[in-house]
Design an enzyme around this catalytic site. Structure first.
Site, PDB file in Angstrom:
ATOM      1  N   SER A   1       6.932  17.117  81.238  1.00  0.00           N
ATOM      2  CA  SER A   1       8.139  16.451  80.737  1.00  0.00           C
ATOM      3  C   SER A   1       8.495  16.945  79.346  1.00  0.00           C
ATOM      4  O   SER A   1       9.658  16.914  78.942  1.00  0.00           O
ATOM      5  CB  SER A   1       7.922  14.939  80.670  1.00  0.00           C
ATOM      6  OG  SER A   1       7.925  14.359  81.929  1.00  0.00           O
TER       7      SER A   1
ATOM      8  N   HIS B   1      10.761   7.678  77.266  1.00  0.00           N
ATOM      9  CA  HIS B   1      10.580   9.027  77.794  1.00  0.00           C
ATOM     10  C   HIS B   1      11.829   9.885  77.591  1.00  0.00           C
ATOM     11  O   HIS B   1      11.757  11.015  77.089  1.00  0.00           O
ATOM     12  CB  HIS B   1      10.238   8.896  79.285  1.00  0.00           C
ATOM     13  CG  HIS B   1       9.816  10.135  79.984  1.00  0.00           C
ATOM     14  ND1 HIS B   1      10.702  10.994  80.577  1.00  0.00           N
ATOM     15  CD2 HIS B   1       8.578  10.652  80.207  1.00  0.00           C
ATOM     16  CE1 HIS B   1      10.033  11.987  81.148  1.00  0.00           C
ATOM     17  NE2 HIS B   1       8.745  11.809  80.935  1.00  0.00           N
TER      18      HIS B   1
ATOM     19  N   ASP C   1      17.280  10.972  82.870  1.00  0.00           N
ATOM     20  CA  ASP C   1      15.952  10.430  82.588  1.00  0.00           C
ATOM     21  C   ASP C   1      16.036   8.910  82.472  1.00  0.00           C
ATOM     22  O   ASP C   1      16.812   8.279  83.176  1.00  0.00           O
ATOM     23  CB  ASP C   1      15.414  11.069  81.297  1.00  0.00           C
ATOM     24  CG  ASP C   1      13.906  11.190  81.272  1.00  0.00           C
ATOM     25  OD1 ASP C   1      13.244  10.142  81.214  1.00  0.00           O
ATOM     26  OD2 ASP C   1      13.391  12.322  81.293  1.00  0.00           O
TER      27      ASP C   1
END
Length: 840
Positions: free
Chosen positions: A565, A384, A317
């Site tokens: 996600s 994220h 990620d």
């Protein structure tokens, strides 16, 4: 069913544990505590709550408040206390006292419900306001003038209780077996992408894979290319000159060379070096909840295992915030593969942000420390990868912050995305590293990850890119289970490209009612779904996990996000628990067990919207343990489990669903489901739909005629596996303005416009028909308060054509820290000319 008015309420003793929230910011923790009332009067009266108090009612974020209740029973019966909240986190201090903390500004109601052994019940609430994170933060409370409609008569405050909606008992089978007829979407998904088709790719570069034994450099030279980066296995990035070409000309030339190379001798494939993006995770602030762990029966799975340090999960990620205290002790063997600049719209941008190429530091610095160099073409990561990692394995049971699905597992952060995304080559090299396969960094971790999570987006429905299928096949053969987010495009015609590959588990998202989230992609190849949240009406309906606070530089912070996600790491985290229970499981076994133990949603069997269904952590981990030859520790008898223990209906929300399952060893018999409104009349109704595995209880709200304010009630469920009481709170808007004609804006905006700053300092968006508003996180100072639309959508407010109004014709309003400035009444009118036009 009809309603009946009951002066003496039917109630239920709630059976529960003492820990009630899986993390901060949760949606109403709570639990039960029992004490003995005094007196010898015969059983004729319900208990009486004599007081509910708080050490303070105005707080800042992350500030503790102690809530204390006292009650008596004139009948001499034992009393059970239940504490619940409309957000934040409740932690038990004693039978009659809980501490409350919140991570978000807002108004929170703490409700104390007292029951006795004769089904007597009493309830009282206290309001706590969190103004923000700074002692200077205050608030503005106002009303909007509009013709008032008919409101329900509130003079009779007697509770209204429904009849039992069940005509006969409903049976829910124990979760001791799996549905072997359920189709598993893992192998043979079908569609593969065109190697040379795409729009978002690196111009002047191609991914090149040579036939076995063929030197990559020789093939490149024979075709007029130069090797820019070479990895193992005859794979690398080949480049050619595009100087002097426009972006469209360079794109066309790159595609033409790609097509030609696939016919060249010695070439296994050539493909565009696509640029992948983080999946979008928008946030809308309001009252927080925590709901996603109970929805998948995770607490019951924790009774079997809380994870193992021998299970390593890779998060491929945007990297990680290493100093975040929830993750600092949980990471191992991380690496950064964001290696090169990226060219977007003709601009060459520093995508690594850390000034170097691949290295052993996967720190996520895609924030204010870097984004200024990138400009408007790229965006901060929002941490994220840190959020994803926190869901899988944040430090848990430590009395701080949030909980992760795994208490003990280790996280391998692999950084492949910068602020401008990441190209295929870097992502593939990161996947190789996580799998302990030779890669361009020349480094290998001491051990390969057992599970890999990839929450990366792409245009849905295009088929699996061949370069990814190649590495996924290698990972499958190495015994590595891969989870991929299905994507956030709201498509009904396909899922994200990587999710369409074979040998990966593609994960879609559901909201807090176990309905398909509006953004979640649907299509063939979708394996299953997990909680991803939907923050349309409430920020707290998103998934809460770990981030960094960029504005304060605090490494440990928390945020609500929504998206596939967020759902994918739920599934990956449960798989890590399965491996902790049974380390011999193969990727195919994990995919099969997750699919065949999931809660079937939508059409019967596997479908394009939910895959095989919603993951069931308890059932999946139980099955993994059973395959070792050892029986999981399942409670004797029936045990009722609920996907939600507290319901809050914000503006615009009219329906929510609770899933009732059985986590015990014998059949659960549900004998009664009723609802009670404490005031306001008949605004709640229930319906249920059952099969042998679960009962879906739908709660519908009708606010017609309710005056503005909050209304409280509860749902009572009786069964042989325990009785449950679920608090329900709704917000009624009252009578507000109607939506104007020829206006593209479907909302109203209340804003605090700073006198000294000349800009909007705080704002809140809410639907038409709302007659009150609360602005929070307003620093002490002087403001003008407006309520307005943006009818033409140009970002200018209170201009001609808008519905707009200001307090006292633009008079100054003073705000003081940790206090409300109240009685701000605003008259709204349609503007024929600009009142005081300003930008959002």
């Amino acid at each position: 069913m009809g309603k009946r008015i009951s002066r003496i309420l039917l109630a239920i003793i709630v059976i529960g544990a003492a820990v009630y929230s899986a993390g901060c910011g949760g949606g109403g923790g709570g639990g039960t505590s029992t004490s003995t009332g005094g007196g010898t009067t015969p059983v004729t009266s319900p208990p009486t709550i004599t007081s509910v108090s708080a050490t303070k009612t105005s707080v800042l974020t992350d500030e503790d408040v102690t809530i204390t209740a006292a009650a008596t029973s004139t009948s001499g019966l034992a009393i059970t206390y239940r504490f619940s909240s409309t957000g934040g986190t409740l932690t038990k201090l004693s039978d009659t006292s809980y501490s409350f903390k919140t991570l978000s500004a807002g108004e929170f109601n703490i409700t104390v419900t007292v029951t006795d052994t004769n089904s007597g019940l009493a309830e009282r609430s206290i309001a706590i306001t969190c103004f923000g994170s700074s002692a200077s933060d205050g608030g503005v409370r106002g009303t909007i003038s509009a013709p008032s409609g008919a409101a329900r008569v509130q003079a009779d405050s007697a509770p209204v209780t429904s009849e039992n909606i069940l005509s006969s008992p409903v049976t829910v089978a124990p979760q001791t077996s799996r549905d072997t007829s359920r189709r598993v979407s893992f192998l043979g998904k079908g569609a593969k992408s065109n190697y040379c088709d795409g729009t978002d790719f690196v111009r002047g570069e191609l991914l090149l894979k040579a036939d076995s034994g063929k030197p990559l450099s020789a093939i490149a030279a024979a075709n007029g290319l130069k090797i820019k980066t070479e990895s193992s296995g005859e794979f690398g990035v080949a480049g050619f000159d595009i100087d002097g070409l426009s972006d469209s000309e360079a794109a066309l030339l790159t595609k033409e060379k790609c097509t030609a190379l696939n016919d060249a001798a010695g070439v296994k494939y050539a493909a565009l070096n696509n640029i992948a993006r983080r999946l979008s995770t928008p946030n809308d602030p309001y009252y927080p909840y925590q709901w996603h762990y109970s929805m998948i029966n995770l607490p019951q799975a924790w009774d079997i295992t809380t994870g193992s340090t021998n299970v390593l999960v890779a998060v491929v990620d945007s990297g990680i915030v290493a100093a975040n205290t929830e993750l600092s002790s949980k990471t191992a063997y991380g690496y950064d593969f964001v290696s090169r600049n990226i060219t977007i719209e003709g601009y060459t941008l520093n995508n690594s942000c850390d000034g170097d190429g691949p290295d052993s530091n996967p720190e996520d610095v895609s924030d204010s420390r870097c984004i200024g160099e990138i400009g408007m073409l790229c965006e901060p990561s929002g941490y994220h990868g840190t959020h994803v990692a926190g869901t899988i394995g944040a430090a848990t049971n430590n009395g701080v912050g949030v909980a992760g699905i795994n208490w003990n597992t280790k996280i391998m952060p692999v950084r492949v995305l910068g602020p401008c995304g990441g190209d295929d080559f870097d992502i593939i090299e990161g996947l190789k590293y996580a799998s302990r396969i030779a890669n361009t960094s020349g480094q290998l971790p001491p051990q390969a990850a057992k599970i890999v999570n990839i929450s990366i987006g792409g245009t849905p429905g295009g088929g699996c890119p061949v370069q990814y299928q190649d590495i996924f096949d290698q990972m499958y053969n190495a015994g590595i289970t891969v989870f991929v987010a299905a994507g956030n495009d709201g498509s009904n015609n396909g899922i994200s490209p990587l999710a369409e590959c074979d040998n990966v588990i593609a994960v879609g998202a559901v909201d807090e009612s176990a309905n398909r989230a509006s953004y979640s992609n649907a299509g063939n190849g979708l394996s299953l779904v997990a909680p991803g949240g939907d923050t349309t009406h409430s920020k707290g309906n998103g998934v809460l996990s770990t981030v960094r606070n960029d504005s304060t530089s605090a490494s440990t912070a928390y945020e609500y996000m929504q998206g596939t996600s967020m759902s994918s790491p739920h599934a990956a985290g449960v798989a890590a628990l399965m491996l902790a229970a049974n380390s011999s499981l193969s990727p195919l076994q994990i995919a099969t067990i997750l699919s065949q133990t999931s809660s079937d949603l939508g059409a019967a069997g596997t479908d394009i919207y939910y895959g095989a269904g919603l993951i069931n952590a308890f059932k999946a981990v139980s099955e993994a343990k059973r395959l070792t030859g050892s029986s999981p520790d399942i409670p004797a008898g029936a045990v009722i489990s609920l996907s939600s223990s507290n319901l809050y209906f914000n503006y615009g929300e009219t329906s929510k669903t609770i899933l009732i399952t059985n986590t015990g060893a014998t059949a659960l018999s549900i004998t009664s489901i009723t609802d009670t409104e404490n005031s306001g009349g008949n605004w709640m109704s229930l319906s249920s739909q059952s099969d042998s595995n679960r009962t879906a209880l739908t709660v519908n709200i009708n606010r017609t005629g309710l005056s503005a304010g909050e209304y409280h009630g509860y749902i009572q469920i009786q069964s042989n596996g325990g009785n449950s009481s679920i608090p329900v709170t709704i917000v009624a808007e009252g009578s507000g303005p109607s939506a104007p004609l020829n206006c593209s804006d479907s909302t109203l905006n209340a804003v605090a416009y700073g006198i000294s700053s000349g800009s909007i300092v705080s704002s809140i968006t809410f639907p038409y028909a709302v007659s009150t508003f609360n602005l929070l996180e307003v620093p002490a100072g002087s403001y003008r308060i407006y309520v307005t639309t943006d009818c033409d959508g140009d970002g200018s407010l209170c201009e001609a054509g808008d519905i707009c109004g200001s307090y006292n014709s633009g008079a100054t309003v003073a705000v003081t820290g940790k206090q409300y400035t109240s009685n701000i009444n605003i008259n709204l009118t349609r503007q024929s000319s600009a009142v005081s036009a300003f930008k959002r």
